[in-house]
Design a protein around this motif. Sequence first.
Motif, PDB file in Angstrom:
ATOM      1  N   LEU A  47       0.837  -1.204   0.000  1.00  0.00           N
ATOM      2  CA  LEU A  47       0.000   0.000   0.000  1.00  0.00           C
ATOM      3  C   LEU A  47       0.871   1.254   0.000  1.00  0.00           C
ATOM      4  CD1 LEU A  47      -2.860  -0.920   2.482  1.00  0.00           C
ATOM      5  CD2 LEU A  47      -3.143  -0.268   0.096  1.00  0.00           C
ATOM      6  N   ILE A  48       1.924   1.242   0.801  1.00  0.00           N
ATOM      7  CA  ILE A  48       2.836   2.390   0.865  1.00  0.00           C
ATOM      8  C   ILE A  48       3.538   2.568  -0.483  1.00  0.00           C
ATOM      9  CG2 ILE A  48       4.956   3.266   1.938  1.00  0.00           C
ATOM     10  CD1 ILE A  48       3.905   1.880   4.558  1.00  0.00           C
ATOM     11  N   ARG A  49       3.985   1.467  -1.092  1.00  0.00           N
ATOM     12  CA  ARG A  49       4.622   1.550  -2.417  1.00  0.00           C
ATOM     13  C   ARG A  49       3.665   2.133  -3.460  1.00  0.00           C
ATOM     14  NH1 ARG A  49       7.539  -2.934  -0.837  1.00  0.00           N
ATOM     15  NH2 ARG A  49       5.976  -4.458  -1.406  1.00  0.00           N
ATOM     16  N   GLN A  50       2.375   1.877  -3.272  1.00  0.00           N
ATOM     17  CA  GLN A  50       1.382   2.372  -4.222  1.00  0.00           C
ATOM     18  C   GLN A  50       0.918   3.794  -3.896  1.00  0.00           C
ATOM     19  OE1 GLN A  50       0.436   0.889  -7.033  1.00  0.00           O
ATOM     20  NE2 GLN A  50       1.724  -0.890  -6.632  1.00  0.00           N
ATOM     21  N   GLY A  51       1.520   4.423  -2.877  1.00  0.00           N
ATOM     22  CA  GLY A  51       1.243   5.823  -2.593  1.00  0.00           C
ATOM     23  C   GLY A  51       0.421   6.122  -1.353  1.00  0.00           C
ATOM     24  N   ALA A  52       0.019   5.112  -0.598  1.00  0.00           N
ATOM     25  CA  ALA A  52      -0.740   5.356   0.633  1.00  0.00           C
ATOM     26  C   ALA A  52       0.196   5.927   1.701  1.00  0.00           C
ATOM     27  CB  ALA A  52      -1.364   4.064   1.147  1.00  0.00           C
ATOM     28  N   PRO A  53      -0.263   6.915   2.471  1.00  0.00           N
ATOM     29  CA  PRO A  53       0.578   7.449   3.544  1.00  0.00           C
ATOM     30  C   PRO A  53       0.681   6.434   4.692  1.00  0.00           C
ATOM     31  CG  PRO A  53      -1.543   8.592   3.464  1.00  0.00           C
ATOM     32  CD  PRO A  53      -1.517   7.640   2.321  1.00  0.00           C
ATOM     33  N   ALA A  54       1.896   6.144   5.109  1.00  0.00           N
ATOM     34  CA  ALA A  54       2.126   5.140   6.155  1.00  0.00           C
ATOM     35  C   ALA A  54       1.357   5.447   7.429  1.00  0.00           C
ATOM     36  CB  ALA A  54       3.617   5.022   6.450  1.00  0.00           C
ATOM     37  N   GLU A  55       1.244   6.732   7.771  1.00  0.00           N
ATOM     38  CA  GLU A  55       0.569   7.098   9.015  1.00  0.00           C
ATOM     39  C   GLU A  55      -0.936   6.856   8.971  1.00  0.00           C
ATOM     40  OE1 GLU A  55       1.001  10.702   6.430  1.00  0.00           O
ATOM     41  OE2 GLU A  55       2.399   9.198   7.139  1.00  0.00           O
ATOM     42  N   ALA A  56      -1.476   6.607   7.798  1.00  0.00           N
ATOM     43  CA  ALA A  56      -2.917   6.333   7.665  1.00  0.00           C
ATOM     44  C   ALA A  56      -3.242   4.851   7.794  1.00  0.00           C
ATOM     45  CB  ALA A  56      -3.420   6.846   6.319  1.00  0.00           C
ATOM     46  N   ILE A  57      -2.208   4.006   7.929  1.00  0.00           N
ATOM     47  CA  ILE A  57      -2.407   2.555   7.917  1.00  0.00           C
ATOM     48  C   ILE A  57      -2.123   1.962   9.286  1.00  0.00           C
ATOM     49  CG2 ILE A  57      -1.728   0.381   6.853  1.00  0.00           C
ATOM     50  CD1 ILE A  57      -0.670   2.101   4.482  1.00  0.00           C
ATOM     51  N   THR A  58      -3.071   1.186   9.791  1.00  0.00           N
ATOM     52  CA  THR A  58      -2.890   0.437  11.031  1.00  0.00           C
ATOM     53  C   THR A  58      -2.992  -1.047  10.703  1.00  0.00           C
ATOM     54  OG1 THR A  58      -3.904   2.199  12.324  1.00  0.00           O
ATOM     55  CG2 THR A  58      -3.820   0.014  13.341  1.00  0.00           C
ATOM     56  N   VAL A  59      -2.084  -1.836  11.262  1.00  0.00           N
ATOM     57  CA  VAL A  59      -2.119  -3.288  11.071  1.00  0.00           C
ATOM     58  C   VAL A  59      -2.590  -3.932  12.362  1.00  0.00           C
ATOM     59  CG1 VAL A  59      -0.726  -5.352  10.647  1.00  0.00           C
ATOM     60  CG2 VAL A  59      -0.294  -3.270   9.336  1.00  0.00           C
ATOM     61  N   ARG A  60      -3.602  -4.771  12.263  1.00  0.00           N
ATOM     62  CA  ARG A  60      -4.086  -5.543  13.404  1.00  0.00           C
ATOM     63  C   ARG A  60      -3.865  -7.024  13.075  1.00  0.00           C
ATOM     64  NH1 ARG A  60     -10.083  -4.826  14.757  1.00  0.00           N
ATOM     65  NH2 ARG A  60      -9.381  -2.751  15.350  1.00  0.00           N
ATOM     66  N   PRO A  61      -2.768  -7.593  13.597  1.00  0.00           N
ATOM     67  CA  PRO A  61      -2.496  -8.996  13.288  1.00  0.00           C
ATOM     68  C   PRO A  61      -3.489  -9.931  13.981  1.00  0.00           C
ATOM     69  CG  PRO A  61      -0.783  -8.098  14.708  1.00  0.00           C
ATOM     70  CD  PRO A  61      -1.737  -6.982  14.414  1.00  0.00           C
ATOM     71  N   THR A  62      -3.841 -10.989  13.287  1.00  0.00           N
ATOM     72  CA  THR A  62      -4.695 -12.019  13.878  1.00  0.00           C
ATOM     73  C   THR A  62      -3.796 -13.081  14.485  1.00  0.00           C
ATOM     74  OG1 THR A  62      -4.829 -13.170  11.760  1.00  0.00           O
ATOM     75  CG2 THR A  62      -6.606 -11.624  12.274  1.00  0.00           C
ATOM     76  N   PRO A  63      -4.302 -13.840  15.448  1.00  0.00           N
ATOM     77  CA  PRO A  63      -3.477 -14.877  16.078  1.00  0.00           C
ATOM     78  C   PRO A  63      -2.930 -15.856  15.037  1.00  0.00           C
ATOM     79  CG  PRO A  63      -5.542 -14.597  17.258  1.00  0.00           C
ATOM     80  CD  PRO A  63      -5.647 -13.780  16.011  1.00  0.00           C
ATOM     81  N   THR A  64      -1.674 -16.210  15.201  1.00  0.00           N
ATOM     82  CA  THR A  64      -1.042 -17.153  14.280  1.00  0.00           C
ATOM     83  C   THR A  64      -1.261 -18.565  14.777  1.00  0.00           C
ATOM     84  OG1 THR A  64       0.637 -15.520  13.748  1.00  0.00           O
ATOM     85  CG2 THR A  64       1.132 -17.790  13.196  1.00  0.00           C
ATOM     86  N   ARG A  65      -1.721 -19.375  13.875  1.00  0.00           N
ATOM     87  CA  ARG A  65      -1.899 -20.801  14.140  1.00  0.00           C
ATOM     88  C   ARG A  65      -1.628 -21.516  12.826  1.00  0.00           C
ATOM     89  NH1 ARG A  65      -6.708 -18.247  13.833  1.00  0.00           N
ATOM     90  NH2 ARG A  65      -8.227 -19.037  12.359  1.00  0.00           N
ATOM     91  N   PRO A  66      -1.402 -22.816  12.858  1.00  0.00           N
ATOM     92  CA  PRO A  66      -1.172 -23.517  11.589  1.00  0.00           C
ATOM     93  C   PRO A  66      -2.355 -23.317  10.646  1.00  0.00           C
ATOM     94  CG  PRO A  66      -0.669 -24.940  13.449  1.00  0.00           C
ATOM     95  CD  PRO A  66      -1.320 -23.694  14.006  1.00  0.00           C
ATOM     96  N   LEU A  67      -2.052 -23.180   9.360  1.00  0.00           N
ATOM     97  CA  LEU A  67      -3.110 -23.012   8.379  1.00  0.00           C
ATOM     98  C   LEU A  67      -3.993 -24.257   8.339  1.00  0.00           C
ATOM     99  CD1 LEU A  67      -1.136 -21.363   5.441  1.00  0.00           C
ATOM    100  CD2 LEU A  67      -2.742 -20.263   6.986  1.00  0.00           C
ATOM    101  N   ALA A  68      -5.297 -24.046   8.323  1.00  0.00           N
ATOM    102  CA  ALA A  68      -6.248 -25.155   8.263  1.00  0.00           C
ATOM    103  C   ALA A  68      -6.118 -25.871   6.924  1.00  0.00           C
ATOM    104  CB  ALA A  68      -7.659 -24.629   8.447  1.00  0.00           C
ATOM    105  N   GLN A  69      -6.288 -27.170   6.950  1.00  0.00           N
ATOM    106  CA  GLN A  69      -6.210 -27.982   5.738  1.00  0.00           C
ATOM    107  C   GLN A  69      -7.617 -28.358   5.282  1.00  0.00           C
ATOM    108  OE1 GLN A  69      -2.890 -29.014   4.532  1.00  0.00           O
ATOM    109  NE2 GLN A  69      -2.479 -27.324   5.918  1.00  0.00           N
ATOM    110  N   VAL A  70      -7.824 -28.387   3.977  1.00  0.00           N
ATOM    111  CA  VAL A  70      -9.138 -28.745   3.430  1.00  0.00           C
ATOM    112  C   VAL A  70      -8.990 -29.860   2.395  1.00  0.00           C
ATOM    113  CG1 VAL A  70     -10.265 -26.535   3.847  1.00  0.00           C
ATOM    114  CG2 VAL A  70      -8.989 -26.865   1.752  1.00  0.00           C
TER     115      VAL A  70
END
Length: 86
Positions: A47-70
């Motif tokens: 997003l920043i490379r595409q021109g979005a201002p870094a200060e306008a972006i918040t990252v909320r990580p989700t809990p990491t767990r093994p990827l579910a298999q299907v």
Amino acid sequence: LVFMGPSDVRVPPSAIETIRSAAYAAKSAPVLIEGRADRASALKQELIRQGAPAEAITVRPTPTRPLAQVGDGIDDPTERRVNIRF
């Protein structure tokens, strides 16, 4: 909504137009990115490379767990999604 690859954190070419649109919108509204930490961070950097201002972006990580298999050991693509919210 962006679906990342199963084994890497690179933004797929199929998502570039979505990211360009989000980067443009981020110039006038805050953006929240939700997803696995590595993928959400990669999306923020794109997003920043595409021109979005870094200060306008918040990252909320989700809990990491093994990827579910299907079946046949394939990762569930919904586990690889990253949400972009305005």
